[in-house]
Design an enzyme around this catalytic site. Sequence first.
Site, PDB file in Angstrom:
ATOM      1  N   ASP A  61       0.836  -1.197   0.000  1.00 39.44           N
ATOM      2  CA  ASP A  61       0.000   0.000   0.000  1.00 39.44           C
ATOM      3  C   ASP A  61       0.878   1.256   0.000  1.00 39.44           C
ATOM      4  O   ASP A  61       2.017   1.222   0.479  1.00 39.44           O
ATOM      5  CB  ASP A  61      -0.845   0.096   1.285  1.00 39.44           C
TER       6      ASP A  61
HETATM    7  N1  URA Z   1      -1.237  -5.914   3.956  1.00 44.17           N
HETATM    8  C1  URA Z   1      -1.704  -4.660   3.935  1.00 44.17           C
HETATM    9  O1  URA Z   1      -2.732  -4.362   4.539  1.00 44.17           O
HETATM   10  N2  URA Z   1      -0.996  -3.720   3.264  1.00 44.17           N
HETATM   11  C2  URA Z   1       0.150  -3.983   2.611  1.00 44.17           C
HETATM   12  O2  URA Z   1       0.755  -3.084   2.014  1.00 44.17           O
HETATM   13  C3  URA Z   1       0.622  -5.303   2.643  1.00 44.17           C
HETATM   14  C4  URA Z   1      -0.092  -6.252   3.316  1.00 44.17           C
END
Ligand code: URA
Length: 251
Positions: free
Chosen positions: A118
């Site tokens: 993310d």
């Molecule tokens: N899980 C999440 O919520 N975000 C990420 O970036 C990776 C795994």
Amino acid sequence: MSQLRPPALKHLRLDRLLANMGYGSRREVEALARAGKIVLDGEAIHEGDQHIYLRENLSQRMLVDGEALDPPPGMALMLHKPLGVTCSHKEAGPLVYGLLPARWRRRDPAISTVGRLDKETSGLLLLTDDGALLHRIISPRAQIAKRYLVHVATALKGDEAQRFAKGDLMLEGEDTPLLPAEFQPLSAMTGYLTLHEGRYHQVRRMFAAIGNHVEALHRDRIGGLDLPNELAPGQYQLLDANTLACVFDRG
Ligand code: URA
């Protein structure tokens, strides 16, 4: 005939190879060659149609305009993804590809992230131009472990490890339970969570499912490959075959 013959080495015309690596059009590469600006093993190559074998050490042997050749096709690298950049080729705002040399953005095959983090997650991100490698890593069958350092908003209750390990947790909007995951608390508000699959926003949604909220998230390990301490946010490092093999280590 021997059954153990190594696979035939790939080779490409010089003008095609360098054009695909973002050095310019085939015509521009041909012009560089004619000007004696492409050197292999100390000798200028004057013809754009000369075939070049894609050996791993090509960058140490070839100079383009006095500089070592970029990594040839079949490259993989790890990036310390900083907060605030997006794993996308086309979204608005800063992109992870903007952290790589500009020429690499013109490569064909293109360099892609191996899965995504993310925008507000930092840490270990792999990138490659090798589609087969990418699929080997993200394939659900591979179940390669990914470890996250999680910082939550509300103190841990103590039952998180048990709840995540059971393999029956359902995320909102989904109809198959999550695979068992390992949680190791480190303090009242932090812990390591190790996943063996990769669903959308999985870590954040797992904590939401048990009534908590993820404040900060950082990935520090994929398979047996750790994000090196000396790799600062925004920096990247090419992976040689031995380091890449660590991704597939089961530990
Ligand atoms: N899980 C999440 O919520 N975000 C990420 O970036 C990776 C795994």
